[in-house]
Design a protein around this motif. Structure first.
Motif, PDB file in Angstrom:
ATOM      1  N   MET A 101       0.859  -1.180   0.000  1.00 25.10           N
ATOM      2  CA  MET A 101       0.000   0.000   0.000  1.00 25.10           C
ATOM      3  C   MET A 101       0.902   1.239   0.000  1.00 25.10           C
ATOM      4  N   HIS A 102       2.051   1.118   0.648  1.00 26.13           N
ATOM      5  CA  HIS A 102       3.084   2.146   0.609  1.00 26.13           C
ATOM      6  C   HIS A 102       4.169   1.668  -0.362  1.00 26.13           C
ATOM      7  N   GLY A 103       4.426   2.478  -1.392  1.00 22.07           N
ATOM      8  CA  GLY A 103       5.235   2.025  -2.518  1.00 22.07           C
ATOM      9  C   GLY A 103       6.649   1.596  -2.179  1.00 22.07           C
ATOM     10  N   ASN A 104       7.214   2.170  -1.120  1.00 17.42           N
ATOM     11  CA  ASN A 104       8.590   1.803  -0.754  1.00 17.42           C
ATOM     12  C   ASN A 104       8.634   0.749   0.353  1.00 17.42           C
ATOM     13  N   GLU A 105       7.540   0.024   0.540  1.00 17.72           N
ATOM     14  CA  GLU A 105       7.490  -1.026   1.573  1.00 17.72           C
ATOM     15  C   GLU A 105       7.250  -2.364   0.876  1.00 17.72           C
ATOM     16  N   SER A 106       8.335  -2.946   0.399  1.00 18.74           N
ATOM     17  CA  SER A 106       8.233  -4.038  -0.576  1.00 18.74           C
ATOM     18  C   SER A 106       8.626  -5.408  -0.030  1.00 18.74           C
ATOM     19  N   VAL A 155       8.504   5.347  -3.435  1.00 16.72           N
ATOM     20  CA  VAL A 155       8.056   6.328  -2.437  1.00 16.72           C
ATOM     21  C   VAL A 155       6.803   5.799  -1.748  1.00 16.72           C
ATOM     22  N   ARG A 156       6.496   6.376  -0.608  1.00 19.54           N
ATOM     23  CA  ARG A 156       5.387   5.912   0.211  1.00 19.54           C
ATOM     24  C   ARG A 156       4.018   6.125  -0.450  1.00 19.54           C
ATOM     25  N   ARG A 157       3.807   7.346  -0.960  1.00 25.44           N
ATOM     26  CA  ARG A 157       2.460   7.763  -1.361  1.00 25.44           C
ATOM     27  C   ARG A 157       2.143   7.392  -2.807  1.00 25.44           C
ATOM     28  N   LEU A 194       0.101  -5.699   4.939  1.00 28.05           N
ATOM     29  CA  LEU A 194       1.546  -5.943   4.941  1.00 28.05           C
ATOM     30  C   LEU A 194       2.353  -4.681   4.628  1.00 28.05           C
ATOM     31  N   HIS A 195       3.214  -4.325   5.536  1.00 26.64           N
ATOM     32  CA  HIS A 195       3.979  -3.076   5.471  1.00 26.64           C
ATOM     33  C   HIS A 195       5.443  -3.270   5.872  1.00 26.64           C
ATOM     34  N   ASP A 196       6.227  -2.183   5.694  1.00 29.07           N
ATOM     35  CA  ASP A 196       7.565  -2.070   6.287  1.00 29.07           C
ATOM     36  C   ASP A 196       7.567  -0.873   7.237  1.00 29.07           C
ATOM     37  N   GLN A 197       8.386  -0.958   8.274  1.00 31.44           N
ATOM     38  CA  GLN A 197       8.571   0.185   9.180  1.00 31.44           C
ATOM     39  C   GLN A 197      10.036   0.622   9.110  1.00 31.44           C
TER      40      GLN A 197
HETATM   41 ZN   LIG Z   1       3.236   1.268   5.485  1.00 28.66          ZN
END
Ligand SMILES: [Zn+2]
Length: 491
Positions: A101-106, A155-157, A194-197
């Motif tokens: 959902m956030h482009g840089n969280e792969s 990027v995130r957005r 599913l994300h990255d922090q």
């Molecule tokens: Zn995220």
């Protein structure tokens, strides 16, 4: 009579034992970590080997799937890239998993492609009993890349500059609308978000990074626990139990404040047991390939536990017992170094953070001084105890040197003589180099007396001898002949 009654008692006892042992066996079903590691090694998707990739990398991996997957296009991103879903299984218990959902969280996206390979695996590979449990009990729907425009630029957005995770209610983004519609059409019992922090999260009260963090999001301001949220907590407790066997102490839990605009919170509210997984940092794994493996392991095990119902063996208490996330990590923490300001000596700690710049798919780290003073409440991914050492400034090499005239031996000699930076010709600006020295072009000379937020560039010396050079956040030990090469950007 006696005999006959003895036989019937025995019969009842056997019946009872069978009855009680059968569900008991099922209810403790989970997959041993070693087996999950074997499955990952066999099915890891080799087409993805670093965490920066766009839709064009995953498109052929989706198009080339076997028929056991039903592939659909759910909609398009702002810039017109397809948002795909893959559906697998013949069961009735529905699970929706959405990633990036956030482009840089792969990180999790990579693990999903590993999982797809696993699900397509041959029946004689030793994992068929796991696969058949998933296939027969579950109907899985995966959205591997919800924000392909963000992924393209890493990027995130999205392309409207909107954070999709604040668009669950308003749905002014096509991507947010796709996810909301996917949930409403599918009505899953379970959802994986599913994300990255960032890499500065640690497990509260410890120097250990929160390599994986979880949350069963709240569905209201009071953070109440209903049956929907309780199931999510139990699934998380199972994932935590698995992780404690492979990365003990490196699992954190997010604060469960209700965010009325976020997808996780709302999907929980809409009746889907929702599990947030955040991939953080792991020592020596900047590209997050080991964390990708951990994602594969916990996702496969969680799906298996949902398929068999064995997630019910875990308790809400086990979820609550997972320690909280904290944000007290720096990339490099230098402790107790002596320095001087206006002729006055004092001791300080120096905290350095490095931002990640991708040039094509090469990862370059750009350090900056994040803080100094008493940083005793912080931890470092890398720490230097500098008690007895003095901070010493370096110089800029007096001549402009063409890049091809630099070599490792020459650079090390420069460092030993007190030079931390060297100018090169303008034509090299923007290139990546692998020398342990700061290289810049005309007009971009670094501050050799760095302040807060500046590029860290100084020596640590003991008894008048320069031992360590800190160059753009990298640590270079001057007594070593072969310092590990790092990538730097020519300014
Ligand atoms: Zn995220």
């Amino acid at each position: 009579m006696k005999t006959s009654s003895g036989i019937s008692v025995l019969f009842i006892v056997i019946l009872f034992l069978c009855y009680s042992c059968q569900p008991a066996k099922e209810s403790t079903d989970s997959i041993p970590p070693a087996l999950l590691e074997d499955a990952y090694a066999k099915y890891k998707a080799p087409e993805i080997d670093n965490r920066r990739y766009g839709y064009e990398v995953i498109a052929p991996l989706i198009a080339g799937r076997k028929e056991i997957f039903e592939t659909t296009v759910l909609g398009e991103s702002v810039e017109g890239r397809p948002i795909n879903a893959l559906t697998y299984g013949e069961g009735t218990r529905k699970v929706l998993l959405w990633s990036q959902m956030h482009g840089n969280e792969s990180t999790a996206t990579m693990a999903l492609f590993d999982l797809f390979n696993f699900l397509e695996g041959s029946a004689d590979d030793g994992f068929e009993s796991i696969r058949s449990a998933l296939r027969e009990n579950l109907l899985l729907r995966f959205i591997p890349m919800l924000n392909p425009d963000g992924a393209e630029k890493f990027v995130r957005r999205n392309a409207q500059q909107i954070d999709l995770n604040r668009d669950a209610v308003r749905q002014s983004t096509p991507e947010g609308f796709v996810l909301k519609t996917a949930r409403d059409d599918f009505e899953p019992e379970f959802g994986f978000n599913l994300h990255d922090q960032n890499r500065y999260y640690n497990v509260e009260g410890t120097a250990l990074p929160a390599t994986i963090s979880f949350l069963a999001p709240a569905y209201n301001e009071d953070r109440e626990v209903n049956a929907v949220r309780s199931r999510a907590m139990k699934v998380i407790a199972g994932m935590d139990q698995l992780l404690q066997q492979v990365i003990p102490g490196q699992v954190g839990k997010y604060d469960d404040s209700f965010e009325p605009r976020a997808f996780g919170d709302n999907i929980q509210k809409w009746g889907t047991s929702t599990i947030l997984i955040e991939s953080g940092a792991y020592s020596g794994d900047r590209e997050k390939q080991y964390i990708r493996q951990l994602n594969f392991m916990i996702l496969l095990n969680a799906l298996y536990e949902i398929a068999t119902g064995s997630f019910d063996q875990y308790t809400e208490e086990a979820y609550h017992a997972i320690p909280e996330n904290d944000s007290k990590l720096m990339d490099l923490l230098i402790k107790n170094v002596e320095t001087t300001a206006v002729d006055k000596k004092y001791l300080t700690d120096i905290g350095i953070k490095s931002s990640e710049v991708f040039l094509d798919s090469v990862l370059v780290l750009e350090g900056s001084i994040a803080d100094w003073g008493d940083l005793s409440v912080y931890y470092g991914h890398e720490e230097i105890e500098a008690k007895g050492m003095t901070l010493e400034k370096g110089e800029i090499w007096p001549e402009v040197i063409p890049l091809e005239q630099l070599d490792s031996a020459k650079v090390l000699q420069m460092l030993k003589e007190g030079y931390l930076a060297v100018a090169t010709e303008m034509q090299y600006q923007g290139q990546v180099h692998q020398f342990p020295i700061l290289i810049f072009t005309e007009g971009n000379a670094p501050n050799m007396h760095p302040d807060l937020d500046d590029t860290p560039l100084f020596y640590l010396s003991a008894k008048g001898k320069k031992n360590i050079a800190i160059i753009n956040g990298h640590v270079v030990h001057l007594e070593k002949e072969n310092n590990s090469i790092f990538s730097g950007l020519i300014k």
